[in-house]
Scaffold this active site. Sequence first.
Site, PDB file in Angstrom:
ATOM      1  N   GLY A 111       8.203   3.434   8.179  1.00 48.37           N
ATOM      2  CA  GLY A 111       7.554   4.207   9.236  1.00 48.37           C
ATOM      3  C   GLY A 111       6.052   4.201   9.128  1.00 48.37           C
ATOM      4  N   VAL A 144       4.231   6.013   7.336  1.00 51.02           N
ATOM      5  CA  VAL A 144       3.776   6.150   5.950  1.00 51.02           C
ATOM      6  C   VAL A 144       4.181   4.918   5.132  1.00 51.02           C
ATOM      7  CG1 VAL A 144       4.021   7.506   3.831  1.00 51.02           C
ATOM      8  CG2 VAL A 144       3.776   8.666   6.035  1.00 51.02           C
ATOM      9  N   ASP A 180      14.514  -0.818   6.014  1.00 49.91           N
ATOM     10  CA  ASP A 180      14.723   0.274   6.974  1.00 49.91           C
ATOM     11  C   ASP A 180      16.087   0.074   7.600  1.00 49.91           C
ATOM     12  OD1 ASP A 180      12.408   2.212   8.564  1.00 49.91           O
ATOM     13  OD2 ASP A 180      14.383   1.969   9.493  1.00 49.91           O
ATOM     14  N   ARG A 186      12.831  -1.985  14.090  1.00 50.33           N
ATOM     15  CA  ARG A 186      11.572  -1.741  13.361  1.00 50.33           C
ATOM     16  C   ARG A 186      11.241  -2.915  12.445  1.00 50.33           C
ATOM     17  NH1 ARG A 186       9.261   4.130  11.670  1.00 50.33           N
ATOM     18  NH2 ARG A 186       8.567   4.456  13.797  1.00 50.33           N
ATOM     19  N   SER A 192       7.901  10.703   0.787  1.00 49.88           N
ATOM     20  CA  SER A 192       8.017  11.656   1.896  1.00 49.88           C
ATOM     21  C   SER A 192       7.545  13.020   1.417  1.00 49.88           C
ATOM     22  CB  SER A 192       9.468  11.803   2.341  1.00 49.88           C
ATOM     23  OG  SER A 192      10.043  10.569   2.656  1.00 49.88           O
ATOM     24  N   ALA A 238      -4.285   9.740   6.667  1.00 53.09           N
ATOM     25  CA  ALA A 238      -4.244  10.285   8.022  1.00 53.09           C
ATOM     26  C   ALA A 238      -4.102   9.113   8.987  1.00 53.09           C
ATOM     27  CB  ALA A 238      -5.523  11.067   8.322  1.00 53.09           C
ATOM     28  N   ASN A 282      -1.982  20.004   3.371  1.00 50.06           N
ATOM     29  CA  ASN A 282      -1.835  19.983   4.831  1.00 50.06           C
ATOM     30  C   ASN A 282      -2.017  21.376   5.425  1.00 50.06           C
ATOM     31  OD1 ASN A 282      -1.615  17.295   5.320  1.00 50.06           O
ATOM     32  ND2 ASN A 282       0.617  17.247   5.353  1.00 50.06           N
ATOM     33  N   LEU A 322      -5.754  22.121   5.598  1.00 48.78           N
ATOM     34  CA  LEU A 322      -6.432  21.371   6.671  1.00 48.78           C
ATOM     35  C   LEU A 322      -6.134  22.017   8.021  1.00 48.78           C
ATOM     36  CD1 LEU A 322      -5.743  17.736   5.409  1.00 48.78           C
ATOM     37  CD2 LEU A 322      -7.986  18.827   5.601  1.00 48.78           C
ATOM     38  N   CYS A 334       2.915  15.984  10.759  1.00 50.69           N
ATOM     39  CA  CYS A 334       2.913  16.682   9.466  1.00 50.69           C
ATOM     40  C   CYS A 334       2.568  18.164   9.503  1.00 50.69           C
ATOM     41  CB  CYS A 334       1.946  15.983   8.519  1.00 50.69           C
ATOM     42  SG  CYS A 334       2.547  14.362   8.051  1.00 50.69           S
TER      43      CYS A 334
HETATM   44  C1  UDX Z   1       7.972  10.206   6.941  1.00 48.34           C
HETATM   45  C2  UDX Z   1       8.173  11.714   6.818  1.00 48.34           C
HETATM   46  O1  UDX Z   1       8.377  12.240   8.101  1.00 48.34           O
HETATM   47  C3  UDX Z   1       7.037  12.409   6.173  1.00 48.34           C
HETATM   48  O2  UDX Z   1       7.385  13.730   5.867  1.00 48.34           O
HETATM   49  C4  UDX Z   1       6.716  11.764   4.917  1.00 48.34           C
HETATM   50  O3  UDX Z   1       5.548  12.288   4.384  1.00 48.34           O
HETATM   51  C5  UDX Z   1       6.648  10.273   5.004  1.00 48.34           C
HETATM   52  O4  UDX Z   1       7.743   9.711   5.700  1.00 48.34           O
HETATM   53  P1  UDX Z   1       6.770   8.712   8.748  1.00 48.34           P
HETATM   54  O5  UDX Z   1       6.613   7.469   7.955  1.00 48.34           O
HETATM   55  O6  UDX Z   1       5.704   9.077   9.702  1.00 48.34           O
HETATM   56  O7  UDX Z   1       6.875   9.980   7.795  1.00 48.34           O
HETATM   57  O8  UDX Z   1       8.201   8.739   9.425  1.00 48.34           O
HETATM   58  P2  UDX Z   1       8.866   7.664  10.376  1.00 48.34           P
HETATM   59  O9  UDX Z   1       7.808   6.872  11.051  1.00 48.34           O
HETATM   60  O10 UDX Z   1       9.889   8.385  11.168  1.00 48.34           O
HETATM   61  O11 UDX Z   1       9.573   6.658   9.342  1.00 48.34           O
HETATM   62  C6  UDX Z   1      10.714   6.882   8.622  1.00 48.34           C
HETATM   63  C7  UDX Z   1      11.553   5.608   8.608  1.00 48.34           C
HETATM   64  O12 UDX Z   1      12.643   5.782   7.721  1.00 48.34           O
HETATM   65  C8  UDX Z   1      12.129   5.221   9.968  1.00 48.34           C
HETATM   66  O13 UDX Z   1      11.741   3.913  10.305  1.00 48.34           O
HETATM   67  C9  UDX Z   1      13.645   5.304   9.745  1.00 48.34           C
HETATM   68  O14 UDX Z   1      14.384   4.338  10.477  1.00 48.34           O
HETATM   69  C10 UDX Z   1      13.762   5.087   8.250  1.00 48.34           C
HETATM   70  N1  UDX Z   1      15.003   5.613   7.656  1.00 48.34           N
HETATM   71  C11 UDX Z   1      15.402   6.878   7.927  1.00 48.34           C
HETATM   72  C12 UDX Z   1      15.744   4.801   6.797  1.00 48.34           C
HETATM   73  O15 UDX Z   1      15.391   3.652   6.578  1.00 48.34           O
HETATM   74  N2  UDX Z   1      16.871   5.320   6.239  1.00 48.34           N
HETATM   75  C13 UDX Z   1      17.321   6.575   6.510  1.00 48.34           C
HETATM   76  O16 UDX Z   1      18.357   6.989   5.994  1.00 48.34           O
HETATM   77  C14 UDX Z   1      16.546   7.381   7.375  1.00 48.34           C
HETATM   78  C1  UDX Z   2      -2.717  14.788   8.311  1.00 40.30           C
HETATM   79  C2  UDX Z   2      -3.562  14.911   7.030  1.00 40.30           C
HETATM   80  O1  UDX Z   2      -4.950  14.795   7.373  1.00 40.30           O
HETATM   81  C3  UDX Z   2      -3.171  13.834   6.036  1.00 40.30           C
HETATM   82  O2  UDX Z   2      -3.881  14.002   4.831  1.00 40.30           O
HETATM   83  C4  UDX Z   2      -1.683  13.918   5.784  1.00 40.30           C
HETATM   84  O3  UDX Z   2      -1.269  12.889   4.889  1.00 40.30           O
HETATM   85  C5  UDX Z   2      -0.900  13.836   7.075  1.00 40.30           C
HETATM   86  O4  UDX Z   2      -1.342  14.842   7.982  1.00 40.30           O
HETATM   87  P1  UDX Z   2      -2.791  13.256  10.480  1.00 40.30           P
HETATM   88  O5  UDX Z   2      -1.850  14.257  11.057  1.00 40.30           O
HETATM   89  O6  UDX Z   2      -2.423  11.818  10.554  1.00 40.30           O
HETATM   90  O7  UDX Z   2      -3.041  13.555   8.919  1.00 40.30           O
HETATM   91  O8  UDX Z   2      -4.227  13.412  11.179  1.00 40.30           O
HETATM   92  P2  UDX Z   2      -5.418  14.460  11.051  1.00 40.30           P
HETATM   93  O9  UDX Z   2      -6.673  13.682  11.121  1.00 40.30           O
HETATM   94  O10 UDX Z   2      -5.281  15.366   9.913  1.00 40.30           O
HETATM   95  O11 UDX Z   2      -5.316  15.279  12.419  1.00 40.30           O
HETATM   96  C6  UDX Z   2      -4.251  16.173  12.673  1.00 40.30           C
HETATM   97  C7  UDX Z   2      -4.499  16.904  13.966  1.00 40.30           C
HETATM   98  O12 UDX Z   2      -5.579  17.822  13.838  1.00 40.30           O
HETATM   99  C8  UDX Z   2      -4.859  16.006  15.149  1.00 40.30           C
HETATM  100  O13 UDX Z   2      -4.212  16.466  16.311  1.00 40.30           O
HETATM  101  C9  UDX Z   2      -6.363  16.179  15.242  1.00 40.30           C
HETATM  102  O14 UDX Z   2      -6.856  15.892  16.518  1.00 40.30           O
HETATM  103  C10 UDX Z   2      -6.519  17.637  14.891  1.00 40.30           C
HETATM  104  N1  UDX Z   2      -7.867  17.991  14.412  1.00 40.30           N
HETATM  105  C11 UDX Z   2      -8.361  17.423  13.273  1.00 40.30           C
HETATM  106  C12 UDX Z   2      -8.623  18.933  15.106  1.00 40.30           C
HETATM  107  O15 UDX Z   2      -8.184  19.469  16.129  1.00 40.30           O
HETATM  108  N2  UDX Z   2      -9.858  19.268  14.632  1.00 40.30           N
HETATM  109  C13 UDX Z   2     -10.386  18.731  13.499  1.00 40.30           C
HETATM  110  O16 UDX Z   2     -11.508  19.088  13.128  1.00 40.30           O
HETATM  111  C14 UDX Z   2      -9.609  17.769  12.797  1.00 40.30           C
END
Ligand code: UDX
Ligand code: UDX
Length: 458
Positions: free
Chosen positions: A13, A15, A36, A41, A130, A163, A223, A226, A275
Amino acid sequence: MEFKKKILCIGAGYVGGPTMAMIAYKCPHYKVTVVDINPTRITQWNSNDLPIYEPGLDEVVKAARGRNLFFSTDVENGIRESDIIFVSVNTPTKMFGAGAGMASDLQYWEKTARKILNCADSPKIIVEKSTLPVKTALAMERILTSNGNSNQFEVLSNPEFLAEGTAIKDLEHPDRVLIGSRETESGLKAREELAEMYANWVSRERIITSNIWSSELSKLVANAFLAQRISSINSISALCEKTEADISEVARAVGMDSRIGNRFLNASVGFGGSCFRKDILNLVYLCRHYGLNEVADYWESVITINEYQKERFVINMLNAMFNTLAGKKICLFGFAFKANTGDTRESPAIFITKKLLAEKAEVIITDPKALSNARVDLEGVSGKVSYSEDPHEATTGCDAIAVLTEWDIYQNLDFKKIYQSMAKPAFIFVGRNILDHKKLFEIGFNVYPIGKPGLTHF
Ligand code: UDX
Ligand code: UDX
């Protein structure tokens, strides 16, 4: 080529994909495989059209893919082959049963642990990537020792702080890498093995270690802090709108205090992303579980203010536009939850679109990267919605613009031309303070920024 170590990541995903691409890029002597369960994907990761948009990601993937970076659906074989297994499957907020709407849904996590147990035929280091509730590693360890598999599994916590939109930069130059482990001999050895991998490009002072529970908790707390800053500044933006103070001036003055710092003080239409909300809910749930209701209430208020901020934005629109939006055309500038990503998870734009449709407005959405996700988010929602990549085309005939994402391109648009093509009086609601409000006002717009007095011709 003989690889020094074989690494697997389960979950390709937002991450898992970029993180593994960076590890492979920086450590050519490690074989990195990302698996995956979703074959689409994986096909995308193996194509020239990657499943996620992230500046700089294409280059990193291209440099390593086929050399020491591989994407596959063969989870079982991946597990057998690897020494270190990162688990990066999604852990959404649980929507059923106990803890519904608050706790993490750990079903994918548990399934993954069981799969590792069933397939592994040699010792492994399992790395939690995760974000998880504190003490998940304990559950993982219990599953891994449950069926008499004699192989040793060492569970580490190594949360990812990247981020979206700056993932590659964050991965290449992290503020810190955190590795939590059991403080046993084997735990410390596994911790060092992972630290050694990161030391290929991260300086040792930035690789910090802790006990495993501190590591799990630190991610949730980072998180929460922030998000808390954003809710703090957003709460004050409401007060600014009542008092003729200007939120940008207040944020600058406050942020110059070196104890406070100037980052994450941009008032906005509210935070989104996969997040913040999920992790705070998780923290709140944990606190309640341990009977810490005051602590839970404190952190929950960060979410309450965020909901309030989104709600307030729509109410301001309604008030400014003579208390009716029915039949009016409103163009949303941006649907992604932040700039430089196509991701729309928890984007305030979803909430705002639904509210505007409930008011019977017609919504036209423009965004350079997020339109396909927007279509999925709004599937089945009743009301008039259309999409256009071109902001000029999108605004033609509209009554109002609402700027929801801080994309750079919105700063360089020909607002004179846009104004001329719109219905009058023309409104612009600036949910991200990125535009020159005075100039917009001089062109003829009625301008409603966040946390600043409006500039109107009435
Ligand atoms: C995820 C989590 O939501 C977050 O809390 C964590 O910090 C990092 O992993 P993200 O990578 O953004 O974040 O999620 P997503 O883009 O939904 O990716 C997860 C992937 O895992 C998907 O591609 C899904 O198909 C895969 N997956 C899920 C598996 O391969 N096996 C499973 O059993 C479930
Ligand atoms: C966040 C954390 O920053 C990161 O460290 C963690 O691993 C995952 O969650 P992300 O959600 O990808 O990352 O983006 P981030 O830049 O933190 O922004 C989150 C939300 O806050 C966005 O909607 C952004 O627009 C908003 N934001 C951020 C504000 O409204 N004001 C700000 O000053 C900063």
